[in-house]
Scaffold this active site. Structure first.
Site, PDB file in Angstrom:
ATOM      1  N   ILE A 145     -30.229 -13.239  27.107  1.00  0.00           N
ATOM      2  CA  ILE A 145     -30.698 -14.032  25.966  1.00  0.00           C
ATOM      3  C   ILE A 145     -31.235 -12.966  25.010  1.00  0.00           C
ATOM      4  O   ILE A 145     -32.326 -12.449  25.201  1.00  0.00           O
ATOM      5  CB  ILE A 145     -31.768 -15.066  26.362  1.00  0.00           C
ATOM      6  CG1 ILE A 145     -31.194 -16.065  27.378  1.00  0.00           C
ATOM      7  CG2 ILE A 145     -32.293 -15.790  25.119  1.00  0.00           C
ATOM      8  CD1 ILE A 145     -32.180 -17.099  27.896  1.00  0.00           C
ATOM      9  N   PRO A 146     -30.435 -12.565  24.027  1.00  0.00           N
ATOM     10  CA  PRO A 146     -30.633 -11.305  23.309  1.00  0.00           C
ATOM     11  C   PRO A 146     -31.758 -11.278  22.273  1.00  0.00           C
ATOM     12  O   PRO A 146     -31.528 -11.134  21.066  1.00  0.00           O
ATOM     13  CB  PRO A 146     -29.265 -11.076  22.670  1.00  0.00           C
ATOM     14  CG  PRO A 146     -28.734 -12.445  22.435  1.00  0.00           C
ATOM     15  CD  PRO A 146     -29.223 -13.267  23.596  1.00  0.00           C
ATOM     16  N   CYS A 147     -32.974 -11.359  22.752  1.00  0.00           N
ATOM     17  CA  CYS A 147     -34.119 -11.308  21.845  1.00  0.00           C
ATOM     18  C   CYS A 147     -34.274  -9.929  21.190  1.00  0.00           C
ATOM     19  O   CYS A 147     -34.938  -9.804  20.163  1.00  0.00           O
ATOM     20  CB  CYS A 147     -35.395 -11.732  22.560  1.00  0.00           C
ATOM     21  SG  CYS A 147     -35.746 -10.821  24.056  1.00  0.00           S
ATOM     22  N   HIS A 148     -33.631  -8.905  21.752  1.00  0.00           N
ATOM     23  CA  HIS A 148     -33.682  -7.570  21.146  1.00  0.00           C
ATOM     24  C   HIS A 148     -32.941  -7.528  19.809  1.00  0.00           C
ATOM     25  O   HIS A 148     -33.117  -6.594  19.036  1.00  0.00           O
ATOM     26  CB  HIS A 148     -33.114  -6.520  22.115  1.00  0.00           C
ATOM     27  CG  HIS A 148     -31.684  -6.727  22.464  1.00  0.00           C
ATOM     28  ND1 HIS A 148     -31.270  -7.672  23.392  1.00  0.00           N
ATOM     29  CD2 HIS A 148     -30.554  -6.126  22.001  1.00  0.00           C
ATOM     30  CE1 HIS A 148     -29.962  -7.635  23.490  1.00  0.00           C
ATOM     31  NE2 HIS A 148     -29.495  -6.717  22.661  1.00  0.00           N
TER      32      HIS A 148
END
Length: 185
Positions: free
Chosen positions: A152-155
């Site tokens: 879940i690409p919060c970066h």
């Protein structure tokens, strides 16, 4: 590996009355130690650390999943780590996630899944994408509570100014992940 190919089981935090069986492993990656924990449904935690001992990992997972029966089984999670952090993976196995979230967090995290690899967006743009244009700060809080690093690409979320901003697993790691996705190393 693209985030959009994931199968996700969303679970409200209040549905944690029963004990879960969790297995976990710690795996060395380009980005530090990767803690992967999973239930029978799917990956429930994926976190990045500079260094993490098996004892620390168990305590960390137990704090998040207090009713869980936890077992250290790195051989059961190594394939996941290899699949995630290897650009050369061909036809990766589908991954399932088991994510506890509020409805708002689910909306934010689903919106994160729409950000293409190598691209970024802003907290404000996420707020607009979920139909809550005045909720950029709340969106930021939800992004920061994401328990599934990288998948879940919060970066991929940056400040309106273009600055990287914070990252639950360290700003340097965020910069490394973005550079890696862009093919810089």
């Amino acid at each position: 590996m693209e985030s959009t190919g994931l199968r996700i089981h969303w679970q409200p935090p209040s549905e944690s009355a029963q004990s879960e069986q969790l297995i976990y492993g710690i795996h060395r990656t380009l980005f530090g130690d990767c803690l992967i924990a999973k239930t029978a449904i799917g990956i429930c935690q994926l976190e990045l650390f500079d260094r993490l001992s098996p004892t620390e990992a168990r305590q960390y997972i137990q704090a998040t999943w207090p009713k869980a029966d936890i077992e250290d089984q790195p051989t059961a999670t190594i394939a996941i780590a290899q699949q995630l952090f290897c650009h050369a993976a061909k036809d990766p196995d589908p991954l399932c996630l088991h994510v506890r979230s509020t409805v708002f967090q689910q909306q934010v995290w689903q919106s994160l899944l729409q950000i293409p690899r190598g691209a970024t967006t802003t907290y404000q743009a996420l707020a607009v994408a979920i139909g809550r244009p005045k909720a950029a700060r709340a969106v930021g809080n939800a992004v920061g509570k994401n328990p599934i690093a990288y998948l879940i690409p919060c970066h991929r979320v940056v400040r309106q100014s273009g600055e990287l901003g914070g990252y639950r697993w360290g700003r340097d790691r965020k910069q490394q992940l973005l550079a890696w996705e862009a093919g810089c190393f």
